[in-house]
Structure formats: structure tokens, C-alpha cells
Design a protein around this motif. Structure first.
Motif, PDB file in Angstrom:
ATOM      1  N   THR A  77       0.846  -1.204   0.000  1.00  0.00           N
ATOM      2  CA  THR A  77       0.000   0.000   0.000  1.00  0.00           C
ATOM      3  C   THR A  77       0.877   1.249   0.000  1.00  0.00           C
ATOM      4  O   THR A  77       0.634   2.202  -0.742  1.00  0.00           O
ATOM      5  CB  THR A  77      -0.912  -0.005   1.258  1.00  0.00           C
ATOM      6  N   VAL A  98       2.844   1.570  -3.475  1.00  0.00           N
ATOM      7  CA  VAL A  98       1.956   1.976  -4.566  1.00  0.00           C
ATOM      8  C   VAL A  98       1.571   3.461  -4.425  1.00  0.00           C
ATOM      9  O   VAL A  98       1.646   4.248  -5.366  1.00  0.00           O
ATOM     10  CB  VAL A  98       0.688   1.082  -4.554  1.00  0.00           C
ATOM     11  N   ASN A  99       1.188   3.837  -3.216  1.00  0.00           N
ATOM     12  CA  ASN A  99       0.718   5.216  -3.024  1.00  0.00           C
ATOM     13  C   ASN A  99       1.858   6.229  -3.078  1.00  0.00           C
ATOM     14  O   ASN A  99       1.657   7.364  -3.512  1.00  0.00           O
ATOM     15  CB  ASN A  99      -0.078   5.321  -1.721  1.00  0.00           C
ATOM     16  N   MET A 117      -3.776  -3.412  -7.008  1.00  0.00           N
ATOM     17  CA  MET A 117      -3.791  -2.068  -6.407  1.00  0.00           C
ATOM     18  C   MET A 117      -3.738  -0.952  -7.441  1.00  0.00           C
ATOM     19  O   MET A 117      -4.221   0.146  -7.192  1.00  0.00           O
ATOM     20  CB  MET A 117      -2.619  -1.935  -5.431  1.00  0.00           C
ATOM     21  N   LEU A 145      -7.744   4.064   1.943  1.00  0.00           N
ATOM     22  CA  LEU A 145      -6.548   3.342   1.490  1.00  0.00           C
ATOM     23  C   LEU A 145      -6.889   1.896   1.169  1.00  0.00           C
ATOM     24  O   LEU A 145      -6.462   1.343   0.162  1.00  0.00           O
ATOM     25  CB  LEU A 145      -5.458   3.386   2.565  1.00  0.00           C
ATOM     26  N   GLY A 202      -7.045   0.434  -2.620  1.00  0.00           N
ATOM     27  CA  GLY A 202      -6.197  -0.714  -2.956  1.00  0.00           C
ATOM     28  C   GLY A 202      -7.015  -1.817  -3.604  1.00  0.00           C
ATOM     29  O   GLY A 202      -6.612  -2.403  -4.613  1.00  0.00           O
ATOM     30  N   PRO A 231      -5.519   3.907  -6.374  1.00  0.00           N
ATOM     31  CA  PRO A 231      -4.818   4.279  -5.137  1.00  0.00           C
ATOM     32  C   PRO A 231      -5.294   5.623  -4.580  1.00  0.00           C
ATOM     33  O   PRO A 231      -5.474   6.591  -5.330  1.00  0.00           O
ATOM     34  CB  PRO A 231      -3.350   4.356  -5.576  1.00  0.00           C
TER      35      PRO A 231
END
Ligand code: ADP
Length: 377
Positions: A135, A138-139, A166, A331, A335, A340
Motif C-alpha cells: 500500500t 503503490v501510493n 492495487m 486506502l 487498494g 490508489p
């Protein structure tokens, strides 16, 4: 705040003064602009969606110039990117992965990449699974793209590649370039590659240490990364054992970020992990505390997993503390939905913009120099 709202409307108007040759309408009205970020200090970034690739470079320049002329704009970064219009299933050739990507017990002497895939390369690691490492990776990548950087994301979590879910790229497959490289997939302004694009989820592979290292280094060298990536985030497999250490030592990294929850049990692993990484030449850039608290409806914070543990551990280990991230349903939902939250309008987008800045600051002040270009020859 209202200053930035005004600036945003001026920027949006400016984008519509440039017409989209395909529709004759303004770029914004034509839906060609995504990831628009307008900061209060006048820094502006956006993505120009294109299916014409480099042929749209003059249009990108025109859009950038139009926005740069807006009063209050201090720096403008426009990124050209492309949606893959490939219909699902159109490129189901099993040969999409060069054979060198197939897991193999021994590295096969593939030629070394001619260059670093990005100016900065940062690995995201965690002592164990389920703490939000993917997470965060990706973010961070989406936040970097929103900040106007040319951002890449490599999913090296071979044990459970979650990038396709995601980032919303499930079902898409990389094409092969004429030079037999994998064409990375662009999503949310980020250039991505994942083992999940290459290995069927129905055909799980049992990875042993040397296979992981060889598959990941080959995935870097066999991908046609764009020439000018500013930052590549790498989501590494969970754990801070031999596999992870060997992996990070084989990648041309600027450093590694460790994600942890605040519980003591998780922190004990972080201490071990930091200690192990420190034995390598890879700088530990800092610790991010995830799931730090949950905000109750009355605005108070419930520190579900304990309070400030990762920050204390980081201080204890003299490692920078990069920030704390609360439990945010956006979040989890983002995901699961392949959208995102860092690319949205909620708290998470602000949190990740700040975290990405903290990572870049840590990279800039990391003691080690970026690793040499041909590290995994
Ligand atoms: P890891 O990569 O460490 O195994 P993931 O990133 O896959 O962990 O996260 C595990 C689960 O927790 C996912 O469902 C994810 O959406 C969720 N999650 C992670 N961080 C947060 C957060 N700060 N708030 C809410 N949900 C989160």
C-alpha cells in the motif's frame, strides 16, 4: 487556501485554452488531463494522456507553457503518458515474458542494462507481511507522479504481487518491444512492472532465494523503462532475511524504507531488519509507521496498535522517522479497487504527498552515493 483554489481554476482554464487536435475541444474538456496537482507555492504537475506517444510531445509542451504563463505558477511539470488501449485478452501470448524472466535456479548471464532505470531507486521493505508495505509503495509512486515526477513502480514482491490489483492493471499484459524488452504498463501516471503481469495467478511459483534475485534483476533489465524516470519505487518481498538482503544488494538502490505497524512485536523485527540492512551498503532511508491510529467520529485518535512505537524505534536506531500514516478506509478501498487513494482527494493524498517529499529529502541526504549504474552485471 482560497489562493490555491483560484490558482487551480486559473490553471484549469489555461489547460482548456490549448485545444486537443482529436476533438477540437480544450485539453481538460477532452479528458486528456489527469493527476492535476496545484500546490499553494505555485508548483503544478499534471499528466497529459496520449495514445500517440512521443508524437504528442509538442502538445505536452504547449500545455506546460500555457500553465506556466498563469499568474501564481512557479514551476510546472507536465508528464506525457499513455493509456493502454489494448483490449483485455488481445495480447495473451504466453511469450509476453522473455524466457529470461522465467524463474530459473541460476542467473543466465543476461546482458547488464545499459543504464540505471531511474535517477533514484528506493526499495520499500517490511519485516513481515500485512503491515501495508505494498500500500505504501503503490501510493508513494502515485504521489510522486502527482507531484510532477516521472515515477515508476516495480513490484518485486514475488510471493504475492499485489501491484496489478492495487493499480487496476489486472488483465493487462506487457507487450514486447522490437528490441524484445517488456513494455511497462502505465497506470495513474506511474510506469509499472510486476511479476504479476508475467506469472499466472493460477500457477503459483515456489521461489527460492537465488530465483528471486535473478527474476527481479532480470525484470529490471528486461523492461523498457522510459529514458527519464525520476524515481522508481520497488515493492520488495516481506521479511528481512537472506533473500531480501541479497535482493537489495543486487539492485542499484539509493536506499530502503522500512514500513512497520506500531506494535512491539513488529518493532522487534524492524530492529533486526535495520541491523541487517546496515551490514550492507544500502542506506536505510527511514521508517514509516503504518496503521498508526484510527480516527473516531468525535475526532479523537484510537491508537489501536500502540502509540508512537515506530518513531521511538527509529530514534533508538538513529534512523530517520519519515512519518505516520493512520488507518484510512480510503486506502483499503482504493487498494481493492485499483484506484490508489494517493491519486484521490482525501486525507491519504495529502499524507502521501508529504511522505513522498520526506523520502526524497532522505534520498538527498542519504550518506551513501547512489549505487553505480551497472551493479547487476
Ligand atoms: P503488505 O504489502 O505489507 O502485505 P498490504 O499493503 O497488502 O500489506 O496491506 C494489507 C491490507 O491492509 C490491505 O488490504 C490494505 O488495503 C490494508 N491497509 C494497509 N495500510 C492501510 C491503512 N493505513 N489504512 C487502511 N488499510 C490499510
Amino acid at each position: 487556501m482560497s489562493g490555491s483554489v483560484d490558482l487551480t481554476s486559473r490553471v484549469r482554464a489555461a489547460l482548456d485554452t490549448v485545444s486537443d487536435p482529436a476533438t477540437g475541444k480544450g485539453l481538460l474538456a477532452s479528458g486528456r488531463i489527469s493527476g492535476l496537482v496545484v500546490r499553494e507555492d505555485g508548483r503544478i504537475g499534471f499528466v497529459l494522456e496520449t495514445s500517440a506517444g512521443a508524437a504528442d510531445e509538442p502538445l505536452r509542451q504547449a500545455a506546460e507553457a500555457a500553465v506556466a504563463a498563469v499568474p501564481g505558477a512557479s514551476a510546472v511539470t507536465a508528464v506525457l503518458t499513455a493509456h493502454s488501449d489494448t483490449p483485455p485478452g488481445a495480447s495473451q501470448r504466453p511469450s509476453a515474458a522473455p524466457s529470461s524472466i522465467q524463474p530459473s535456479g541460476s542467473p543466465r548471464g543476461v546482458p547488464a542494462p545499459p543504464r540505471r532505470p531511474a535517477r533514484h531507486i528506493v526499495a520499500v521493505a517490511s519485516a513481515k507481511g500485512g503491515v501495508g508495505k505494498s500500500t505504501v509503495a503503490v501510493n508513494l509512486a502515485v504521489a510522486a507522479a502527482r507531484a510532477g515526477l516521472r515515477a515508476g513502480l516495480l513490484d518485486a514482491d514475488v510471493f504475492g504481487p499485489s501491484l496489478p490489483t492495487m493499480m487496476g492493471t489486472v488483465g493487462r499484459k506487457p507487450e514486447l518491444t522490437p528490441a524484445k524488452k517488456l513494455e511497462p504498463l502505465t497506470a495513474h501516471g506511474v510506469t509499472t512492472m510486476s511479476l504479476g503481469y508475467l506469472v499466472s495467478p493460477d500457477n503459483p511459483v515456489v521461489w527460492r532465494g537465488p530465483m528471486v534475485v535473478s527474476a527481479v534483476t532480470q525484470m529490471i533489465s528486461d523492461t523498457a523503462w522510459p529514458e527519464d524516470l525520476d524515481i522508481l519505487y520497488i515493492d520488495t518481498p516481506p521479511g528481512t532475511g537472506e533473500v531480501q538482503l541479497t535482493l537489495v544488494q543486487h539492485l542499484p538502490l539509493d536506499g530502503v524504507i522500512i514500513v512497520s505497524t506500531p506494535q512491539e512485536v513488529a518493532l522487534a523485527d524492524v530492529r533486526r531488519g535495520v541491523g541487517m540492512f546496515r551490514k550492507t551498503a544500502v542506506p536505510v532511508l527511514g521508517v514509516i509507521e503504518n496503521m498508526a491510529w484510527y480516527e473516531l467520529p468525535d475526532g479523537t485518535r484510537d491508537h489501536v496498535f500502540g502509540e508512537g512505537g515506530a518513531q521511538r524505534t527509529a530514534n533508538e536506531l538513529s534512523t530517520p522517522f519519515l512519518g505516520a500514516l493512520p488507518i484510512l478506509s480510503e486506502l483499503r478501498k482504493g487498494g481493492d479497487a485499483g484506484a490508489p487513494a494517493a491519486g484521490g482527494d482525501g486525507v491519504a493524498s495529502t499524507a502521501f504527498a508529504l511522505l513522498n517529499d520526506a523520502v526524497l529529502d532522505a534520498v538527498a541526504s542519504a550518506p551513501g552515493k547512489p549505487a553505480p549504474v551497472l551493479l547487476f552485471e
